[in-house]
Design an enzyme around this catalytic site. Structure first.
Site, mmCIF file in Angstrom:
data_model
loop_
_atom_site.group_PDB
_atom_site.id
_atom_site.type_symbol
_atom_site.label_atom_id
_atom_site.label_comp_id
_atom_site.label_asym_id
_atom_site.label_seq_id
_atom_site.Cartn_x
_atom_site.Cartn_y
_atom_site.Cartn_z
ATOM 1 N N ASP A 37 50.803 -3.153 52.012
ATOM 2 C CA ASP A 37 49.417 -2.611 51.690
ATOM 3 C C ASP A 37 49.308 -2.452 50.034
ATOM 4 O O ASP A 37 50.349 -1.407 49.546
ATOM 5 C CB ASP A 37 49.154 -1.397 52.460
ATOM 6 C CG ASP A 37 48.887 -1.689 53.860
ATOM 7 O OD1 ASP A 37 49.573 -1.019 54.812
ATOM 8 O OD2 ASP A 37 48.237 -2.667 53.852
ATOM 9 N N ASP A 177 44.488 -3.882 62.034
ATOM 10 C CA ASP A 177 45.425 -3.096 61.207
ATOM 11 C C ASP A 177 44.792 -1.582 61.052
ATOM 12 O O ASP A 177 43.765 -1.345 60.682
ATOM 13 C CB ASP A 177 44.976 -3.840 59.818
ATOM 14 C CG ASP A 177 45.903 -3.066 58.749
ATOM 15 O OD1 ASP A 177 45.715 -3.623 57.509
ATOM 16 O OD2 ASP A 177 46.862 -2.309 59.131
HETATM 17 C C1 DX5 Z 1 45.644 1.503 55.845
HETATM 18 C C2 DX5 Z 1 46.459 0.157 55.770
HETATM 19 C C3 DX5 Z 1 47.122 -0.275 57.129
HETATM 20 C C4 DX5 Z 1 48.073 1.018 57.552
HETATM 21 C C5 DX5 Z 1 48.390 0.944 59.026
HETATM 22 O O1 DX5 Z 1 45.134 1.359 54.484
HETATM 23 O O2 DX5 Z 1 45.789 -1.049 55.510
HETATM 24 O O3 DX5 Z 1 48.076 -1.250 57.109
HETATM 25 O O4 DX5 Z 1 49.306 1.211 56.888
HETATM 26 O O5 DX5 Z 1 49.195 2.040 59.246
HETATM 27 P P1 DX5 Z 1 48.989 2.906 60.928
HETATM 28 O O6 DX5 Z 1 49.740 1.499 61.702
HETATM 29 O O7 DX5 Z 1 50.061 3.760 60.686
HETATM 30 O O8 DX5 Z 1 47.713 3.012 61.129
HETATM 31 ZN ZN ZN Z 2 46.874 -3.076 55.643
#
Ligand code: DX5
Ligand code: ZN
Length: 220
Positions: A37, A177
């Site tokens: 990310d 996501d």
């Molecule tokens: C948020 C990111 C996601 C996040 C997902 O801005 O794009 O990829 O890291 O994290 P979880 O799975 O913990 O919601």
């Molecule tokens: Zn992401």
């Protein structure tokens, strides 16, 4: 449409002082790719890292790097992430004035082109990109942080995008996501997702390998 489910753990909530080890461990635990990310602190809160980190992490895993850039004007920086070794590069439709040209640039480099939609953005926003992309990333949380709860109505968007792709570009995949865990994974798969990005549910699991397998083969 593929029914092979791929798990792409996000390292957003990993120890940023030991990202190489985190990535190597996720490969050992059976991840299919690693979700990186990238946040610029403007398109979404939080800042993480840029192309040099992508380049560095390539030395810690043989898995594809699924790079998600949550940045303004991705046109400006897509080339640097391609150079750095991204295997899939997903930018936000909301951030690009010339979204189709960014797709062309990524595709021309021979890597997978992904476009992401924030929870509030209708799928119509990418209707004219669908024939040319490899991944539609449906954000199931608002970008910026790990550990948030999935926003339920985004699953409807997953189904709509999957049905459009089945007509226009069946080889393209839908990725989800945010807030993906053992409870929401089956719902996302049922809606049409074949790539599950999972951050905290995997990183916080007592056994990451078991969690990855559970997300991939959810028991209904
Ligand atoms: C948020 C990111 C996601 C996040 C997902 O801005 O794009 O990829 O890291 O994290 P979880 O799975 O913990 O919601
Ligand atoms: Zn992401």
């Amino acid at each position: 449409m593929t029914n092979i489910i791929k798990i792409s753990p996000s390292i957003l909530t990993a120890d940023f002082g030991r990202l190489g080890e985190a990535v190597a461990e996720l490969e050992k635990c059976g991840a299919d790719m690693i979700h990186l990310d990238v946040l610029d602190g403007q398109f979404a809160p939080t800042m993480t890292f840029g192309p040099p980190m992508v380049k560095a992490l390539k030395n810690y895993t043989s898995l594809p790097l699924d790079v998600h850039i949550m940045v303004n004007t991705p046109e400006r920086i897509a080339g640097a992430f391609i150079e750095a070794g991204a295997d899939a590069l997903t930018f936000h439709a909301e951030a690009a004035i010339h979204a189709h040209r960014v797709v062309q640039q990524i595709r021309a480099a021979g890597i997978k082109a992904g476009v992401a939609l924030n929870p509030g953005t209708p799928p119509e926003a990418i209707a004219y990109l669908l024939p040319d992309i490899d991944i539609v990333l449906v954000m199931t949380v608002n970008p910026g942080y790990g550990g948030q709860k999935l926003i339920p109505q985004t699953l409807t968007k997953v189904s709509v995008v999957r049905s459009w792709l089945d007509e226009i570009n069946p080889g393209a995949e839908v990725s989800v996501d945010g807030g993906i865990n053992e409870r929401t994974a089956p719902l996302a798969i049922e809606a049409g997702a074949s790539i599950l990005v999972a951050g905290s549910s995997v990183l916080d699991a007592s056994d990451k390998a078991v969690m990855i397998e559970q997300l991939r083969q959810p028991q209904r």
